[in-house]
Design an enzyme around this catalytic site. Structure first.
Site, mmCIF file in Angstrom:
data_model
loop_
_atom_site.group_PDB
_atom_site.id
_atom_site.type_symbol
_atom_site.label_atom_id
_atom_site.label_comp_id
_atom_site.label_asym_id
_atom_site.label_seq_id
_atom_site.Cartn_x
_atom_site.Cartn_y
_atom_site.Cartn_z
ATOM 1 N N SER A 89 0.812 -1.219 0.000
ATOM 2 C CA SER A 89 0.000 0.000 0.000
ATOM 3 C C SER A 89 0.844 1.267 0.000
ATOM 4 C CB SER A 89 -0.939 -0.009 1.206
ATOM 5 O OG SER A 89 -0.188 -0.040 2.412
ATOM 6 N N ALA A 149 3.256 3.005 -5.053
ATOM 7 C CA ALA A 149 3.094 2.177 -6.263
ATOM 8 C C ALA A 149 1.762 1.416 -6.207
ATOM 9 C CB ALA A 149 4.261 1.207 -6.405
ATOM 10 N N GLN A 168 10.904 11.921 2.264
ATOM 11 C CA GLN A 168 10.917 13.330 2.664
ATOM 12 C C GLN A 168 11.097 14.269 1.472
ATOM 13 O OE1 GLN A 168 13.947 13.926 5.634
ATOM 14 N NE2 GLN A 168 12.892 12.704 7.161
ATOM 15 N N GLY A 169 12.216 14.072 0.770
ATOM 16 C CA GLY A 169 12.704 15.056 -0.205
ATOM 17 C C GLY A 169 11.691 15.463 -1.237
ATOM 18 N N GLY A 170 11.287 14.541 -2.092
ATOM 19 C CA GLY A 170 10.324 14.930 -3.108
ATOM 20 C C GLY A 170 10.291 14.017 -4.310
ATOM 21 N N HIS A 209 21.759 5.827 2.346
ATOM 22 C CA HIS A 209 21.561 7.275 2.339
ATOM 23 C C HIS A 209 22.664 7.889 3.195
ATOM 24 C CE1 HIS A 209 19.809 11.237 2.702
ATOM 25 N NE2 HIS A 209 18.883 10.893 1.821
ATOM 26 N N ARG A 263 24.813 9.708 -4.412
ATOM 27 C CA ARG A 263 24.734 9.182 -3.041
ATOM 28 C C ARG A 263 25.803 8.172 -2.672
ATOM 29 N NH1 ARG A 263 18.373 8.422 -2.125
ATOM 30 N NH2 ARG A 263 18.099 10.655 -1.928
ATOM 31 N N HIS A 269 18.956 2.529 2.707
ATOM 32 C CA HIS A 269 17.824 3.376 2.329
ATOM 33 C C HIS A 269 16.958 2.785 1.220
ATOM 34 C CE1 HIS A 269 15.629 7.097 1.864
ATOM 35 N NE2 HIS A 269 16.059 7.298 0.635
ATOM 36 N N GLU A 301 9.659 -0.176 -5.376
ATOM 37 C CA GLU A 301 10.977 -0.648 -4.915
ATOM 38 C C GLU A 301 11.155 -2.152 -5.098
ATOM 39 O OE1 GLU A 301 12.095 0.738 -1.034
ATOM 40 O OE2 GLU A 301 14.044 -0.281 -1.106
HETATM 41 C C1 SIN Z 1 15.705 12.326 0.737
HETATM 42 O O1 SIN Z 1 14.828 13.119 1.060
HETATM 43 O O2 SIN Z 1 16.896 12.550 0.931
HETATM 44 C C2 SIN Z 1 15.299 11.018 0.138
HETATM 45 C C3 SIN Z 1 14.962 11.195 -1.260
HETATM 46 C C4 SIN Z 1 15.164 9.900 -1.989
HETATM 47 O O3 SIN Z 1 15.549 8.897 -1.404
HETATM 48 O O4 SIN Z 1 15.002 9.907 -3.201
#
Ligand code: SIN
Length: 535
Positions: A27, A30, A61-63, A245, A291, A352, A376
């Site tokens: 859930s 995807a 978080q990031g986007g 990460h 990364r 991550h 994923e």
């Molecule tokens: C992050 O906010 O650093 C994660 C973004 C991601 O894993 O693509």
């Protein structure tokens, strides 16, 4: 297939059956987005191991990466994705990803997702993350995954054609000569096995971060979707590539909270424990290098300074700005006594994302008829050896929609469900008293120490021998609980990751070996496929 094709004994005539046009496992973004992209005339069930709102996507978080700026283009997004992927991306899949990004973001906006806007209030605000050559990350504060998932979940819950089965564990998919026949599951609430019958199963069960000690993934990420696919004979690809990460909070009470790459996108600097900035020594993109490079640089600084963390410094930004741009990070760190407008944030790399997974084409199709994979759990080749930041939520959207299109076509051609399928499966299993918590922790320690950011043959053999021993103890175990299923899946996956990592005798992207430090394009610019041997 091997001796233990299924984790439990069963007879499909003797267990409860429910019939659906389409089954979705998982859930996260995807699973839920795919459900919404399918025509409402189809009867769909979403099976989820916990509650619907617990997934890796929610924690993102990031986007989401999308080339919206006039200076940007899908071509540049393509180039950056390929560069980060270190030579192993599937170019065709990456083209689909970057070209179809914008229309899926438009769909999210129509669903009511509130992304942050620029000051003129019309256009979406764009930030940068590692290895992106342009500002192209759309975001909702620092809780983008939650904003997207909350909206999509509220819509899917209102859909009459979608049933949501929470606390339901997908144990295995049933197959007949490589044709999918549905999902064998365990319903925790009524302590009952249920056979969900369908000729279309979409696997969106997420990754396997729990193989590692410190991970940004939730507890549920034990790789159940990859494992059930493998047992059924699906091909797995790129399993050796596990992304760490670079900046995860390093605090005695919390070693899994992400400090988004967007913080570095807004200028944050990495410093070692002596306060020295170090990234310029490692890469021309400094803190915004891919990364894998930033994680290894941090690892190396930690080693040099004999420390278990480094620092992220964003103290040069105004407190009000930080509170409004990163409200979640600001608050969480403050709870631990870290005021990010004044204090450096202690961070260390943590697991991550798994680049590898169930091999698919751009329509999410696997080598098993009727069995699709998305998000994923899948490996369509878009990430190669190292995923570009903020391409993962995007992956769930773009390929979720492609699967929706493909499944609609299949069902339009042949809607009749084969209800005559019967399977009875029995093995001589043994009831065993096994300390599963200890095995889990041991796997996590072994994977972190020997199959993490830095690897070599000697260490991986130590891990392999120990995990092979666990496998020989548990493979014939009588499984009755979610804990049993999870440990089976984790041991299986640890073996596969190690095997693939041992096989790849080079360093590339997230797979770095001290005994094979160079990238060897002549021998290794190719994917490693793992598939169960049929007996
Ligand atoms: C992050 O906010 O650093 C994660 C973004 C991601 O894993 O693509």
């Amino acid at each position: 297939m091997d001796n233990y094709r299924y984790l439990i004994d069963f007879d499909t005539d003797k267990i409860r059956k429910e019939y659906y046009d389409i089954i979705i496992i998982g859930s996260g973004i995807a699973g839920v987005y795919t459900a919404l992209e399918l025509p409402e005339k189809y009867n769909i069930v979403i099976i989820t191991k916990e509650t619907i709102d617990i997934s890796n996507s929610v924690l993102a978080q990031g986007g989401i990466a999308v080339s919206l700026d006039k200076e940007d283009s899908p071509e540049l997004h393509f180039k950056d994705t390929i560069y980060a992927g270190a030579g192993l991306c599937d170019e065709n899949s990456v083209w689909v990803l970057v070209n179809e990004a914008a229309k899926n973001i438009e769909a999210l906006c129509k669903y009511g997702v509130n992304f942050d806007k620029k000051e003129n209030k019309d256009e979406l605000s764009l930030t940068r993350e590692g290895a992106h050559s342009k500002n192209r990350i759309i975001h909702a504060g620092d809780t983008t995954g939650k904003e997207v998932c909350d909206k999509l979940i509220s819509i899917v819950k209102a859909r009459k054609n979608v049933k949501i089965k929470e606390r339901t564990f997908a144990i295995d998919i049933l197959t007949d000569n490589d044709v999918c026949k549905g999902v064998l599951s365990y319903d925790e609430d009524c302590d009952q096995y249920i056979y969900y019958v369908s000729s279309v199963v979409i696997n969106a069960a997420g990754g396997f971060g729990q193989l590692y000690l410190n991970t940004t993934n939730p507890e549920v990420a034990t790789g159940d979707g990859v494992s059930l696919a493998y047992r059924a004979g699906a091909e797995l690809m790129d399993m050796e590539f596990v992304q760490f990460h670079p900046t995860v909070l390093f605090h005695p009470e919390n070693k899994s909270f992400l400090i988004s790459e967007a913080v570095r996108g807004e200028g944050a600097i990495l410093r070692n424990v002596f306060g020295e900035r170090f990234m310029p020594k490692y890469h021309e993109l400094n803190e915004l290098a891919p990364r894998d490079i930033v994680s290894r640089a941090i690892f190396s600084e930690m080693k040099k300074t004999e420390s278990d963390h480094v620092y992220l410094d964003i103290t040069f930004k105004d407190k009000n700005y930080l509170e409004s741009r990163f409200p979640n990070i600001y608050k969480k760190c403050l709870n631990y006594g870290i005021d990010i407008s004044k204090d450096y944030i202690p961070v260390a790399p943590a697991e991550h994302y798994c680049m590898g997974g169930v091999k698919t084409d751009v329509f999410g199709r696997t080598n098993i008829k009727g069995f699709f994979a998305c998000g994923e759990v899948a490996c369509s080749g878009i990430h190669g050896a190292n995923r570009l930041a903020s391409n993962s939520l995007l992956e769930g959207l773009v390929f979720g929609r492609k699967i929706g299109e493909e499944v609609s076509k299949i069902l339009a051609e042949n809607i009749s469900l084969d209800t005559s399928f019967h399977l009875s499966y029995k093995k001589n299993r043994i009831k065993k008293q096994i300390d599963k918590k200890r095995i889990k922790t041991d796997i996590q320690n072994l994977m972190t120490k020997y199959v993490g950011i830095i690897r070599n043959r000697e260490g991986m053999i130590i891990a392999k021998n120990k995990i092979d021993q666990y496998y020989s103890v548990i493979c014939d175990m009588y499984n009755t609980s979610i804990e049993d299923f999870e440990i089976q899946n984790m041991v299986l996956l640890a073996r596969i990751v190690i095997e693939a990592a041992l096989e790849r005798e080079e360093s590339r992207g997230a797979h770095y070996r001290t005994d094979f430090q160079s990238t060897d394009d002549i021998n290794w610019k190719r994917n490693i496929i793992k598939v169960i041997q049929k007996k």
